[in-house]
Write a protein that holds these residues in place. Structure first.
Motif, PDB file in Angstrom:
ATOM      1  N   GLU A   1      13.037 -39.867  13.461  1.00 15.93           N
ATOM      2  CA  GLU A   1      12.219 -40.988  13.723  1.00 15.93           C
ATOM      3  C   GLU A   1      12.923 -42.200  12.772  1.00 15.93           C
ATOM      4  O   GLU A   1      12.603 -42.150  11.527  1.00 15.93           O
ATOM      5  CB  GLU A   1      10.654 -40.854  13.568  1.00 15.93           C
ATOM      6  CG  GLU A   1      10.096 -40.403  14.832  1.00 15.93           C
ATOM      7  CD  GLU A   1      10.562 -39.087  15.125  1.00 15.93           C
ATOM      8  OE1 GLU A   1       9.926 -38.727  16.413  1.00 15.93           O
ATOM      9  OE2 GLU A   1      11.024 -38.204  14.487  1.00 15.93           O
ATOM     10  N   LEU A   2      13.154 -43.290  13.289  1.00 10.61           N
ATOM     11  CA  LEU A   2      13.441 -44.402  12.583  1.00 10.61           C
ATOM     12  C   LEU A   2      12.505 -45.208  12.229  1.00 10.61           C
ATOM     13  O   LEU A   2      11.304 -45.307  12.629  1.00 10.61           O
ATOM     14  CB  LEU A   2      14.634 -45.248  13.385  1.00 10.61           C
ATOM     15  CG  LEU A   2      15.966 -44.512  13.585  1.00 10.61           C
ATOM     16  CD1 LEU A   2      16.677 -45.255  14.701  1.00 10.61           C
ATOM     17  CD2 LEU A   2      16.846 -44.625  12.391  1.00 10.61           C
TER      18      LEU A   2
ATOM     19  N   GLN B   1      25.025 -40.413   4.016  1.00  5.23           N
ATOM     20  CA  GLN B   1      23.700 -40.958   4.018  1.00  5.23           C
ATOM     21  C   GLN B   1      23.569 -42.107   5.132  1.00  5.23           C
ATOM     22  O   GLN B   1      24.546 -42.749   5.468  1.00  5.23           O
ATOM     23  CB  GLN B   1      23.671 -41.897   2.456  1.00  5.23           C
ATOM     24  CG  GLN B   1      23.730 -40.995   1.397  1.00  5.23           C
ATOM     25  CD  GLN B   1      23.342 -41.558   0.049  1.00  5.23           C
ATOM     26  OE1 GLN B   1      22.573 -42.539  -0.058  1.00  5.23           O
ATOM     27  NE2 GLN B   1      24.002 -40.949  -0.919  1.00  5.23           N
ATOM     28  N   PHE B   2      22.350 -42.147   5.736  1.00  5.45           N
ATOM     29  CA  PHE B   2      22.034 -43.185   6.618  1.00  5.45           C
ATOM     30  C   PHE B   2      20.451 -43.280   6.526  1.00  5.45           C
ATOM     31  O   PHE B   2      20.010 -42.561   5.812  1.00  5.45           O
ATOM     32  CB  PHE B   2      22.372 -42.617   7.946  1.00  5.45           C
ATOM     33  CG  PHE B   2      22.263 -43.440   9.184  1.00  5.45           C
ATOM     34  CD1 PHE B   2      23.070 -44.664   9.044  1.00  5.45           C
ATOM     35  CD2 PHE B   2      21.587 -43.428  10.194  1.00  5.45           C
ATOM     36  CE1 PHE B   2      22.969 -45.596   9.949  1.00  5.45           C
ATOM     37  CE2 PHE B   2      21.566 -44.447  11.350  1.00  5.45           C
ATOM     38  CZ  PHE B   2      22.149 -45.535  11.046  1.00  5.45           C
ATOM     39  N   VAL B   3      19.979 -44.204   7.159  1.00  2.00           N
ATOM     40  CA  VAL B   3      18.537 -44.483   6.994  1.00  2.00           C
ATOM     41  C   VAL B   3      17.606 -43.422   7.462  1.00  2.00           C
ATOM     42  O   VAL B   3      16.703 -43.173   6.791  1.00  2.00           O
ATOM     43  CB  VAL B   3      18.127 -45.915   7.876  1.00  2.00           C
ATOM     44  CG1 VAL B   3      18.426 -45.724   9.373  1.00  2.00           C
ATOM     45  CG2 VAL B   3      17.009 -46.247   7.595  1.00  2.00           C
TER      46      VAL B   3
ATOM     47  N   ARG C   1      14.126 -42.804  18.172  1.00  2.00           N
ATOM     48  CA  ARG C   1      15.083 -41.458  18.001  1.00  2.00           C
ATOM     49  C   ARG C   1      16.478 -41.892  18.119  1.00  2.00           C
ATOM     50  O   ARG C   1      17.340 -41.076  18.222  1.00  2.00           O
ATOM     51  CB  ARG C   1      14.747 -40.243  18.542  1.00  2.00           C
ATOM     52  CG  ARG C   1      13.237 -39.810  18.052  1.00  2.00           C
ATOM     53  CD  ARG C   1      13.073 -38.523  18.252  1.00  2.00           C
ATOM     54  NE  ARG C   1      13.230 -38.064  19.788  1.00  2.00           N
ATOM     55  CZ  ARG C   1      13.458 -36.725  20.250  1.00  2.00           C
ATOM     56  NH1 ARG C   1      13.902 -36.010  19.451  1.00  2.00           N
ATOM     57  NH2 ARG C   1      13.286 -36.781  21.685  1.00  2.00           N
ATOM     58  N   ARG C   2      16.942 -43.360  18.301  1.00  2.00           N
ATOM     59  CA  ARG C   2      18.209 -43.523  18.782  1.00  2.00           C
ATOM     60  C   ARG C   2      18.423 -45.049  18.601  1.00  2.00           C
ATOM     61  O   ARG C   2      17.647 -45.864  18.369  1.00  2.00           O
ATOM     62  CB  ARG C   2      18.509 -42.974  20.197  1.00  2.00           C
ATOM     63  CG  ARG C   2      18.064 -44.008  21.229  1.00  2.00           C
ATOM     64  CD  ARG C   2      18.039 -43.433  22.396  1.00  2.00           C
ATOM     65  NE  ARG C   2      16.594 -42.388  22.650  1.00  2.00           N
ATOM     66  CZ  ARG C   2      16.770 -41.140  22.887  1.00  2.00           C
ATOM     67  NH1 ARG C   2      18.022 -40.523  23.250  1.00  2.00           N
ATOM     68  NH2 ARG C   2      15.711 -40.391  22.845  1.00  2.00           N
TER      69      ARG C   2
ATOM     70  N   VAL D   1       4.859 -51.467  17.762  1.00  2.00           N
ATOM     71  CA  VAL D   1       4.301 -50.351  18.620  1.00  2.00           C
ATOM     72  C   VAL D   1       5.491 -50.142  19.613  1.00  2.00           C
ATOM     73  O   VAL D   1       5.754 -49.196  19.949  1.00  2.00           O
ATOM     74  CB  VAL D   1       3.062 -50.932  19.364  1.00  2.00           C
ATOM     75  CG1 VAL D   1       2.996 -50.135  20.852  1.00  2.00           C
ATOM     76  CG2 VAL D   1       1.825 -51.014  18.654  1.00  2.00           C
ATOM     77  N   THR D   2       6.350 -51.210  20.163  1.00  2.00           N
ATOM     78  CA  THR D   2       7.561 -50.748  20.734  1.00  2.00           C
ATOM     79  C   THR D   2       8.451 -49.824  20.104  1.00  2.00           C
ATOM     80  O   THR D   2       9.400 -48.927  20.630  1.00  2.00           O
ATOM     81  CB  THR D   2       8.295 -52.311  21.104  1.00  2.00           C
ATOM     82  OG1 THR D   2       7.012 -53.227  21.716  1.00  2.00           O
ATOM     83  CG2 THR D   2       9.341 -51.989  21.930  1.00  2.00           C
ATOM     84  N   SER D   3       8.379 -50.113  18.964  1.00  2.05           N
ATOM     85  CA  SER D   3       9.411 -49.205  18.040  1.00  2.05           C
ATOM     86  C   SER D   3       8.864 -47.913  17.716  1.00  2.05           C
ATOM     87  O   SER D   3       9.432 -47.005  17.135  1.00  2.05           O
ATOM     88  CB  SER D   3       9.489 -50.105  16.629  1.00  2.05           C
ATOM     89  OG  SER D   3      10.199 -51.367  16.913  1.00  2.05           O
TER      90      SER D   3
END
Length: 692
Positions: A14-15, A156-158, A52-53, A251-253
Motif C-alpha cells: 500500500e502506497l 529502496q523505494f517508497v 498497490r500499483r 479516498v480515491t487513493s
C-alpha cells in the motif's frame, strides 16, 4: 514502421494515499522526458495508480530500427595537411582517437572554412533494450523523502515492490527493476475477483484488471465514479455534499474498487459546533458529511468502502459505531470546556512553552496585547476589542477539545467566546487570527481580525529569526514563510496603512532582551521581502518588474503593489515609452557605476553651459513638483507617464553634451545631474533591472 503499446506496472504494498497522485504524475512526466530524449514517437501516454500499483501505458509507440548518420568534424584542412599534402600529427591523432584511418575521411568545404570529417552510421538500440533503462531512470528521479528497504536487498523505494511487468504489445521485456525480475503477473483486488492475473498483452491491462481483478486502475475514472455515486447517495438522503478535493483525492487513493455506502448518527450530536463534526467525519474518519439546502448538517454521512458484499449492513453498523464513539468524546469535551469561561484558561498558558528562548505562551500574549493596540491605532480598529482578542487568542489551546482535535484551534476559541457572551467581532477574530492558513486561503474579514492576524504572525517571525532559527531548505517548523506571505497579503489586499520597518521595530522592542540576533531587523525585512518574489510571480507578474521595485526597498507593501501594477500596465499599453525609460535608465546607471567621483544630487545651475542641460534641469524641476502630488495620492501610473517625458530630453543631453569633460567642475556637475535623474527614477523603481 511498427506501432506497439508499451506497459510498465510497479506492483507494491500500500502506497501513501496523499502521495499517490504526485508519484504517478511524476513517474509519467519523467518517463515522457525519457521518450522525448530518445526521440521515440508515440500517440498517447496514460498513467494508472491504485493503492498497490503505479503504471504507465504508451499507445502506438513506434518500434523501428534505423541507422543514424553521425558526422564527426576534425581539424581544418590547413592544419590537417602540410605543404606537401601529408597528414599532420593533428590529423593522425584525431583519426586514431576515432578509430579510423586518414583514407577513410572526407573533406567538408563551406564558405566558412574547410575541415576534415568522418561519416559513420550508428544503429539505434532496440526498444526492448532501451525501455527498461528508461523506466529505471524515471523511477530514480521520483522525489521520495522517505524510502523503505525490504528482504535482503539494498534497493529502496517508497514501499516494498512485489511485481514488475514490462510488456511491448504481447512480448515480455526481460529486465530487473528495483531488484525484481519482470514477469506477466499482475495482482487483482486483495479480497475480490482473481487475485493473480497473467497479462498477455499491454492493451488488455485496464480491462483485465477491472473485469477479472476487480480493480479500477485508471485513477481519474475511479475518482469520477466516487464523486458521481456520492452525489447520487446524498440526493437519495435529501441533501448534498460540499466536496473537499483533498478528501476526495485521499479516498480515491485508498481504494481499488470503490463502493459507496451511507450511515447516520444521532441528532443530539448536531449541538456540537459544526466545524468539530466536520473535522471528525472528514479528517478522522474520511467520511463525506451531508448538508441540507440551507447548508446545515444532516445526521448522515457517506463513506467509501473497498469491498463489495451482498449485505453491507455490518460494514455500515461498524462505521456508525466508530463515529458514535468519536462524537461522544467530542460532545463530552465540549460540555466540560463550557463549564468555565475561556478567560480562565489564561493562567494555564504560563505553563505552556512557546520557545525555550522566547518564553511561554502567556509571555507571548502579553507582547501581542501591546502590539495589537499599536496596530489597531494605525489601521483604525477598535483598540479595546483588539486587546481583548489578544488576551483570549490562545486560551483555547489548553481546552480539552483542541487537545483532542488540534486542527480546531481558533475555531473552538470562537465558539467558546460566543458561549461566554463576548462581542461577536472578538469571537470571529479569535478564529481568523490564523488566516490565511495556506496559499490562496481567505483573509480575515474585518479590521479587528486583521490586527490580531498580523500581530500573531509578525511576533512569530521576529521571535524565531531573533534567535537565529532561520528556515532551511524545505524545513520551516514555525511556518515563517507562510506567516510572512500572510502579512503581505493582508496589508495589500485589505489596503492597510502599515509599513514593514515600523512593524518589525515595534515587535522587536516588545521582545526586550530575549533576542540574541543583532541583525534581527534586517533579517526580518529581508525575509518578508523575499516572499514578494514568489507571490507576485505566482500571480503572473514578470520577475524583472518585481525585482525593479523590490530592489528599491519601499517599506509600505501597498506602495510596492501599486508600483508593480503601474509598471506592468505601462509594459502592456505603452511599451515604447517604457522601453525608452529603460534605455536611458540603464545608460545613466552604467555611467554612474564607472564614475569614481564623489557625487550628490546637488546641481549648480551656474555651471550649466549647454542649452540641452539647462532645458533638462528645468524640466526635472517641473516634473518633480508634479510627481510629489502623484506620490501623495499613490498615482504611480501617472507618475510613470510623467517620467517618460524625460526620455527625449535625456537622449538629447547624451547626444550634445560631453559628460566626461576635462573640466572637473563641469564633469561632476553633469554627473550630479544624472544622479538627480536616477534618484527621481528610483522613487518608483530601478528601471535598469527591466528587460526589453
Amino acid at each position: 514502421m511498427i506501432e506497439k503499446s508499451f506497459l510498465v506496472e510497479i506492483g507494491t504494498e500500500e502506497l501513501p494515499p496523499r502521495l499517490l497522485r504526485e508519484l504517478a504524475e511524476s513517474f509519467v512526466n519523467h518517463f515522457s522526458i525519457e521518450l522525448k530524449n530518445s526521440a521515440l514517437m508515440y500517440k498517447k501516454i496514460q498513467w494508472y495508480a491504485t493503492p498497490r500499483r503505479l503504471a504507465i501505458k504508451v499507445e502506438q509507440l513506434v518500434d523501428v530500427e534505423v541507422n543514424e548518420e553521425i558526422i564527426k568534424r576534425g581539424p581544418s584542412l590547413s592544419i590537417a595537411f602540410d605543404a606537401k599534402g601529408n597528414a599532420t600529427k593533428a590529423a593522425t591523432s584525431w583519426a586514431h582517437n576515432n578509430g579510423i584511418r586518414i583514407d577513410q575521411t572526407e573533406h567538408l568545404i563551406t564558405k566558412r572554412g574547410s575541415w576534415l570529417i568522418y561519416r559513420t552510421l550508428i544503429k539505434k538500440e532496440n526498444l526492448k533494450i532501451m525501455l527498461p533503462s528508461m523506466v529505471n531512470n524515471a523511477l530514480k528521479k521520483l522525489s521520495i523523502k522517505q524510502t523503505m528497504r525490504w528482504g535482503d536487498s539494498n534497493v529502496q523505494f517508497v514501499r516494498p515492490v512485489h511485481t514488475i511487468t514490462l510488456l511491448l504489445a504481447n512480448e515480455l521485456i526481460t529486465a530487473n527493476i528495483l531488484g525484481i525480475q519482470s514477469n506477466r503477473l499482475i495482482r487483482g483486488h486483495r479480497f475480490m475477483g482473481q487475485q493473480e492475473l497473467i497479462l498477455n498483452n499491454a492493451d488488455q491491462y485496464s480491462q483485465l484488471l477491472r473485469d477479472t481483478g476487480k480493480v479500477i486502475a485508471h485513477y481519474e475514472l475511479r475518482k469520477n465514479k466516487i464523486k458521481f455515486e456520492i452525489e447520487r447517495a446524498a440526493h437519495q438522503l435529501g441533501g448534498n455534499v460540499n466536496f473537499n478535493n483533498y478528501l476526495l483525492e485521499e479516498v480515491t487513493s485508498l481504494v481499488e474498487w470503490p463502493v459507496i455506502l451511507t450511515g447516520k448518527f444521532e441528532k443530539k450530536f448536531l449541538c456540537i459546533p459544526k466545524e468539530v463534526l466536520i473535522h471528525v467525519m472528514t479528517i478522522s474518519q474520511k467520511y463525506f458529511p451531508v448538508y441540507d439546502s440551507n447548508g446545515e448538517l444532516l445526521p448522515n454521512f457517506i463513506f467509501v468502502s473497498n469491498i463489495e458484499v451482498d449485505n453491507p449492513q455490518q460494514i455500515i453498523i461498524g462505521n456508525e459505531t466508530v463515529l458514535h464513539a468519536r462524537l461522544s468524546d467530542a460532545d463530552f469535551f465540549f460540555k466540560i470546556d463550557c463549564k468555565h469561561p475561556l478567560e480562565d484558561n489564561l493562567s494555564r498558558l504560563k505553563f505552556i512553552l512557546f520557545h525555550k528562548q522566547l518564553g511561554t505562551l502567556h509571555d507571548r500574549i502579553n507582547r501581542i496585547q501591546l502590539l495589537v493596540a499599536w496596530i489597531a491605532e494605525k489601521i483604525g480598529a477598535d483598540i479595546n476589542n483588539a486587546i481583548r482578542v489578544a488576551m483570549l487568542s490562545k486560551c483555547d489551546l489548553v481546552s480539552k477539545m483542541v487537545y483532542e482535535f488540534p486542527e480546531t484551534q481558533g475555531i473552538m476559541g470562537m465558539h467558546y467566546a460566543r458561549y461566554d457572551g463576548e462581542h461577536d467581532d472578538v469571537a470571529i477574530a479569535i478564529y481568523e487570527q490564523y488566516l490565511p492558513r495556506f496559499s490562496g486561503d481567505i483573509l480575515p474579514s474585518n479590521s479587528l481580525s486583521c490586527t490580531i492576524a498580523i500581530a500573531d504572525k509578525i511576533d512569530t517571525i521576529v521571535g524565531i529569526l531573533g534567535v537565529n532559527e532561520h528556515p532551511k531548505g524545505d524545513k520551516d517548523p514555525f511556518a515563517l514563510r507562510r506567516a510572512a506571505l500572510g502579512i503581505l497579503r493582508i496589508i495589500i489586499e485589505k489596503k492597510l496603512p502599515l509599513d514593514l520597518q515600523s512593524l518589525a521595530k515595534k515587535t522587536i522592542c516588545l521582545y526586550k532582551d530575549k533576542l540574541t540576533n543583532h541583525k534581527t531587523i534586517d533579517d526580518v525585512i529581508n525575509f518578508i521581502f523575499n516572499r514578494y518574489y514568489s507571490w507576485y510571480e505566482l500571480k503572473g507578474y514578470s520577475i524583472d518588474i518585481i525585482k525593479a521595485v523590490i530592489s528599491c526597498r519601499f517599506m509600505h507593501p501597498l506602495h510596492v503593489d501599486a508600483r508593480i501594477k503601474a509598471i506592468t500596465h505601462l509594459r502592456i499599453f505603452k511599451v515604447e515609452r517604457l522601453k525608452g525609460l529603460i534605455i536611458v535608465s540603464k545608460r545613466i546607471s552604467n555611467i554612474l557605476l564607472k564614475s569614481t567621483e564623489e557625487l550628490n544630487k546637488n546641481v549648480q545651475i551656474s555651471l550649466l553651459k549647454e542649452n540641452t542641460e539647462i532645458l533638462l534641469i528645468d524640466l526635472i524641476t517641473k516634473i518633480n513638483t508634479r510627481l510629489e502630488l502623484y506620490f501623495l495620492n499613490h498615482r504611480y501610473q501617472d507618475a510613470l507617464i510623467e517620467l517618460t517625458h524625460l526620455n527625449e530630453p535625456i537622449n538629447n543631453f547624451f547626444d550634445k553634451v560631453i559628460i566626461n569633460t576635462n573640466d572637473s567642475k563641469l564633469r561632476i556637475n553633469r554627473l550630479n545631474l544624472l544622479k538627480k535623474i536616477q534618484a527621481l527614477f528610483l522613487q518608483i523603481a530601478d528601471f535598469s533591472c527591466l528587460l526589453f
